[in-house]
Enzyme design. Structure first.
Site, PDB file in Angstrom:
ATOM      1  N   LYS A   1      -0.971   6.022 -14.614  1.00  5.35           N
ATOM      2  CA  LYS A   1      -2.361   5.454 -13.822  1.00  5.35           C
ATOM      3  C   LYS A   1      -1.774   6.112 -12.816  1.00  5.35           C
ATOM      4  O   LYS A   1      -3.375   6.103 -12.525  1.00  5.35           O
ATOM      5  CB  LYS A   1      -1.011   4.161 -12.381  1.00  5.35           C
ATOM      6  CG  LYS A   1      -1.783   3.670 -11.543  1.00  5.35           C
ATOM      7  CD  LYS A   1      -2.589   2.565 -12.364  1.00  5.35           C
ATOM      8  CE  LYS A   1      -3.675   2.698 -10.640  1.00  5.35           C
ATOM      9  NZ  LYS A   1      -5.398   1.936 -10.714  1.00  5.35           N
TER      10      LYS A   1
ATOM     11  N   CYS B   1      -7.813   4.412  -3.741  1.00  2.00           N
ATOM     12  CA  CYS B   1      -7.413   5.124  -5.217  1.00  2.00           C
ATOM     13  C   CYS B   1      -7.651   6.292  -5.554  1.00  2.00           C
ATOM     14  O   CYS B   1      -6.224   7.154  -5.769  1.00  2.00           O
ATOM     15  CB  CYS B   1      -7.102   3.854  -6.443  1.00  2.00           C
ATOM     16  SG  CYS B   1      -6.487   2.681  -5.598  1.00  2.00           S
TER      17      CYS B   1
ATOM     18  N   ARG C   1     -12.820   2.055   1.956  1.00  5.49           N
ATOM     19  CA  ARG C   1     -11.649   2.871   2.409  1.00  5.49           C
ATOM     20  C   ARG C   1     -12.181   3.937   1.539  1.00  5.49           C
ATOM     21  O   ARG C   1     -12.488   3.720   0.589  1.00  5.49           O
ATOM     22  CB  ARG C   1     -10.654   2.664   1.648  1.00  5.49           C
ATOM     23  CG  ARG C   1      -9.408   1.101   2.893  1.00  5.49           C
ATOM     24  CD  ARG C   1      -8.463   0.381   2.043  1.00  5.49           C
ATOM     25  NE  ARG C   1      -8.782   0.269   1.087  1.00  5.49           N
ATOM     26  CZ  ARG C   1      -7.844  -0.294   0.335  1.00  5.49           C
ATOM     27  NH1 ARG C   1      -6.408   0.024   1.143  1.00  5.49           N
ATOM     28  NH2 ARG C   1      -8.118  -1.702  -0.501  1.00  5.49           N
TER      29      ARG C   1
ATOM     30  N   GLU D   1      -1.178  -1.719 -12.203  1.00 15.19           N
ATOM     31  CA  GLU D   1      -1.864  -2.812 -12.416  1.00 15.19           C
ATOM     32  C   GLU D   1      -3.889  -1.810 -12.296  1.00 15.19           C
ATOM     33  O   GLU D   1      -4.235  -0.059 -11.625  1.00 15.19           O
ATOM     34  CB  GLU D   1      -3.270  -3.307 -10.783  1.00 15.19           C
ATOM     35  CG  GLU D   1      -3.893  -4.346 -10.791  1.00 15.19           C
ATOM     36  CD  GLU D   1      -3.909  -4.875 -11.884  1.00 15.19           C
ATOM     37  OE1 GLU D   1      -3.089  -5.378 -12.703  1.00 15.19           O
ATOM     38  OE2 GLU D   1      -4.960  -4.600 -12.582  1.00 15.19           O
TER      39      GLU D   1
ATOM     40  N   ASN E   1       0.806  -1.041   0.075  1.00 21.38           N
ATOM     41  CA  ASN E   1       0.226  -0.422   0.065  1.00 21.38           C
ATOM     42  C   ASN E   1       0.657   0.865   0.170  1.00 21.38           C
ATOM     43  O   ASN E   1       2.129   0.998   0.178  1.00 21.38           O
ATOM     44  CB  ASN E   1      -1.672  -0.031   1.016  1.00 21.38           C
ATOM     45  CG  ASN E   1      -0.036  -0.345   2.503  1.00 21.38           C
ATOM     46  OD1 ASN E   1       1.095  -1.663   2.219  1.00 21.38           O
ATOM     47  ND2 ASN E   1      -0.674  -0.277   3.063  1.00 21.38           N
TER      48      ASN E   1
HETATM   49  N1  LIG Z   1      -7.529  -1.887  -4.412  1.00 16.85           N
HETATM   50  C1  LIG Z   1      -7.778  -1.034  -5.869  1.00 16.85           C
HETATM   51  O1  LIG Z   1      -8.588  -0.866  -6.051  1.00 16.85           O
HETATM   52  C2  LIG Z   1      -5.922  -1.075  -6.623  1.00 16.85           C
HETATM   53  C3  LIG Z   1      -6.093  -0.530  -8.012  1.00 16.85           C
HETATM   54  C4  LIG Z   1      -4.891  -0.537  -9.022  1.00 16.85           C
HETATM   55  C5  LIG Z   1      -3.598  -0.669  -7.710  1.00 16.85           C
HETATM   56  N2  LIG Z   1      -3.722   0.061  -6.956  1.00 16.85           N
HETATM   57  C6  LIG Z   1      -2.553   0.592  -5.905  1.00 16.85           C
HETATM   58  O2  LIG Z   1      -1.809  -1.225  -5.438  1.00 16.85           O
HETATM   59  C7  LIG Z   1      -0.916  -0.393  -4.626  1.00 16.85           C
HETATM   60  C8  LIG Z   1      -1.789  -2.108  -3.121  1.00 16.85           C
HETATM   61  O3  LIG Z   1      -3.179  -1.646  -3.042  1.00 16.85           O
HETATM   62  P1  LIG Z   1      -4.219  -2.442  -2.021  1.00 16.85           P
HETATM   63  O4  LIG Z   1      -5.416  -2.031  -2.018  1.00 16.85           O
HETATM   64  O5  LIG Z   1      -3.616  -4.383  -3.094  1.00 16.85           O
HETATM   65  O6  LIG Z   1      -3.240  -2.687  -0.699  1.00 16.85           O
HETATM   66  P2  LIG Z   1      -4.548  -3.441   0.639  1.00 16.85           P
HETATM   67  O7  LIG Z   1      -3.608  -2.389   1.722  1.00 16.85           O
HETATM   68  O8  LIG Z   1      -5.343  -4.403   0.452  1.00 16.85           O
HETATM   69  O9  LIG Z   1      -2.858  -4.583   1.155  1.00 16.85           O
HETATM   70  C9  LIG Z   1      -1.512  -4.218   0.979  1.00 16.85           C
HETATM   71  C10 LIG Z   1      -0.602  -4.984   1.723  1.00 16.85           C
HETATM   72  O10 LIG Z   1       0.621  -4.551   1.621  1.00 16.85           O
HETATM   73  C11 LIG Z   1       1.338  -5.111   3.230  1.00 16.85           C
HETATM   74  N3  LIG Z   1       2.677  -5.064   3.238  1.00 16.85           N
HETATM   75  C12 LIG Z   1       3.115  -3.653   3.539  1.00 16.85           C
HETATM   76  N4  LIG Z   1       4.192  -3.283   3.122  1.00 16.85           N
HETATM   77  C13 LIG Z   1       4.527  -3.967   3.382  1.00 16.85           C
HETATM   78  C14 LIG Z   1       6.401  -4.933   3.461  1.00 16.85           C
HETATM   79  N5  LIG Z   1       6.954  -3.946   4.036  1.00 16.85           N
HETATM   80  N6  LIG Z   1       6.105  -5.866   3.677  1.00 16.85           N
HETATM   81  C15 LIG Z   1       5.399  -7.117   2.940  1.00 16.85           C
HETATM   82  N7  LIG Z   1       4.232  -6.440   2.643  1.00 16.85           N
HETATM   83  C16 LIG Z   1       3.674  -5.405   3.188  1.00 16.85           C
HETATM   84  C17 LIG Z   1      -0.373  -5.286   3.855  1.00 16.85           C
HETATM   85  O11 LIG Z   1       0.751  -5.635   4.916  1.00 16.85           O
HETATM   86  C18 LIG Z   1      -1.287  -5.176   3.016  1.00 16.85           C
HETATM   87  O12 LIG Z   1      -1.775  -6.510   3.733  1.00 16.85           O
HETATM   88  C19 LIG Z   1      -1.285   0.378  -3.716  1.00 16.85           C
HETATM   89  O13 LIG Z   1      -0.436   1.662  -4.720  1.00 16.85           O
HETATM   90  C20 LIG Z   1      -2.759   1.092  -4.694  1.00 16.85           C
HETATM   91  O14 LIG Z   1      -2.725   2.572  -4.736  1.00 16.85           O
HETATM   92  C21 LIG Z   1      -4.797  -0.421  -5.881  1.00 16.85           C
END
Ligand SMILES: NC(=O)c1ccc[n+]([C@@H]2O[C@H](COP(=O)([O-])OP(=O)(O)OC[C@H]3O[C@@H](n4cnc5c(N)ncnc54)[C@H](O)[C@@H]3O)[C@@H](O)[C@H]2O)c1
Length: 473
Positions: A226, A282, A352, A167, A96
């Site tokens: 993105k 996002c 969120r 993504e 994240n």
């Molecule tokens: N949610 C969406 O729809 C979406 C779509 C496209 C892009 N994104 C981008 O993708 C990224 C991730 O989003 P998400 O919604 O999956 O986040 P999320 O919060 O659901 O998941 C992130 C995970 O990363 C883990 N994490 C953090 N630091 C870590 C580390 N140092 N080592 C190991 N694990 C670690 C956390 O524990 C968490 O489980 C963000 O940059 C977001 O902007 C999200």
């Protein structure tokens, strides 16, 4: 010095971050690439335990079935971050990147501390050549920063190539979006090794995505694309929402306007649904990130232009809440309000930045009593979001809990209520027995349809006072 893997057979992929992006993307990848071993790692033991159980940590239509098909075959979930990094040929980083809440750029810049932490861990554990893929949404030039951290912290024997592969999945339709993406974007260095790394990742996606949908660019274009894609999507929502306010003032109907405008082939009809406002982890974060980039590069007019998209979204949420208060005789203190929906959109349990939390905040400031009914959101998720939106502390939590609760029977939630507020466009909300609901409510009984999903004429015939977005009755 080892070189990068050349073929998919026996390839090992590790994805750091088992969240909304890491979990689903790697599941689909593993499904289509049985010759590749995929392991998703996370520092959160509870999250990994859930991925390894029947109760996945996120809800996405169709996801569970595919996880069950590939888990334990070529898809694994683990907390052994360092061990899996060491084994991997390709490392996706899907951690994240929330908006910074402190220091320089607080309130707009993205916090890339998790990304940097991953780079330091990779540098520490890597003993063979690694391709690192930025999956997280990051500010432009993060790849260069990553490379510097990697090179400064490794012993110099290990080769790294950084690719950007943002993504584009949308929550609620993640499986569909990943199975059949509009495009896959891969950015990398335009030198021999960079192109070699790009070619390998293209080969992975080409196992199920037609090659003409796989676009390759330089790293910066990919990182920026993105942010721009999300800014454009959010801008369309804010644009139609701005028009919804004008429609309410002029007696035009925003759905009719959207239809007339959207049938213009040059404009198109997607993302033209007026609503109480966009949410999700996002849109706001990525636009703020874009704003911060523009400001940092001395482009204040460009920054102000994009900030307007968020200003309009905040206005829409506030306008909706104020309309509720005004319509209910300027007093909602102690009045029961049934809130249908708390997730930021249908088909997800994700809360969120949900508009429902912001609207609740206004209603709770007026001391209304809210009963939330959402098919996927738990009380724990809701209070977690409030901690963030309302800055709730352990001291103020009991008071909040006395004013807002989850009640997953809509008929119970609405019993004795003065109003219903539709906050999420869940399909099942359309099928409730509103005559029965009306009979159990206080009169006049109000419905505020923040998603314009209900049959307003039918509700008016039942006796409801109906308020919708961008139309008057
Ligand atoms: N949610 C969406 O729809 C979406 C779509 C496209 C892009 N994104 C981008 O993708 C990224 C991730 O989003 P998400 O919604 O999956 O986040 P999320 O919060 O659901 O998941 C992130 C995970 O990363 C883990 N994490 C953090 N630091 C870590 C580390 N140092 N080592 C190991 N694990 C670690 C956390 O524990 C968490 O489980 C963000 O940059 C977001 O902007 C999200």
């Amino acid at each position: 010095m080892t070189t990068f893997a050349k073929s998919l057979d026996g390839l090992k992929i590790c994805c750091i971050g088992a969240g909304y992006v890491g979990g689903p993307t790697m599941t689909i990848l593993a499904e289509h690439c049985p010759q590749i071993r995929v392991c998703v790692v996370d520092i959160s033991q509870p999250r990994i335990d859930q991925w390894n159980s029947d109760n996945l940590p996120i809800y996405e239509p169709g996801l569970k079935k595919i996880v069950e098909e590939v888990r334990g075959k070529n898809l694994f979930f683990s907390t052994d971050v360092e061990g899996e990094i060491e084994k991997a040929d390709i490392i996706f980083v899907a951690v994240n990147t929330p908006t910074k809440s402190y220091g320089i750029g607080a309130g707009s810049a993205s916090n890339v501390k998790n990304i940097e932490l991953c780079a330091r861990t990779i540098a520490k554990c890597a003993k063979s050549a690694k391709i690192i893929v930025e999956k997280s949404t990051v500010p432009v030039e993060t790849a260069s920063a990553l490379k510097r951290v990697l090179l400064a912290n490794s012993n110099g024997d290990v080769k790294f190539q950084i690719l950007s592969n943002p993504e584009f999945l949308a929550e609620g339709t993640a499986v569909k979006d990943l199975e059949d993406p509009s495009r896959v974007l891969i950015g990398g260095d335009q030198n021999e090794e960079g192109l070699e790394a790009i070619a390998l990742l293209v080969e992975v996606y080409a196992q199920w995505v037609p090659r003409d949908k796989i676009l390759t660019t330089n790293v910066w274009s990919s990182e920026l694309s993105k942010l721009v894609a999300n800014a454009y999507l959010a801008q369309r929502i804010s644009s139609i929402n701005s028009i919804s306010a004008l429609c309410e003032a002029t007696k035009a109907d925003v759905n009719e306007v959207a239809r007339a405008v959207g049938t213009d082939r040059r404009i198109g009809s997607a993302f033209l649904r007026a609503s109480v406002g966009f949410g999700g982890s996002c849109f706001q974060k990525d636009i703020l990130n874009l704003v911060y980039l523009c400001e940092s590069f001395g482009l204040p007019e460009v920054a102000a232009y994009w900030r307007g998209v968020i200003t309009m979204n905040d206005y829409q949420k506030e306008r909706f809440a104020k309309k509720m208060v005004r319509s209910m005789f300027n007093s909602i203190t102690g009045k029961r309000i049934a809130m249908f929906g708390f997730a930021f959109k249908k088909d997800t349990g994700d809360t969120r930045e949900t508009a429902a939390a912001y609207v609740s905040k206004y209603l709770l400031d007026e001391r209304a009593k809210i009963h939330v009914c959402d098919p996927k959101v738990t009380a724990e998720d809701m209070f977690m979001e409030f901690k963030y939106t309302l800055n709730i502390t352990e001291d103020t939590l009991p008071e909040l809990k006395s004013l807002i609760s989850i009640n997953n029977d809509p008929y119970d939630a609405a019993k004795g209520a003065h109003a219903i507020a539709i906050m999420t466009e869940w399909d099942e909300f359309k099928d409730y027995d509103y005559k029965r609901i009306y009979e159990s409510m206080q009169k006049p009984a109000f419905i505020f349809d923040g998603r314009n999903i209900l049959d307003h004429k039918k509700l008016i015939d039942i006796g409801f006072e109906v308020h919708a977005i961008g139309k008057t009755f």
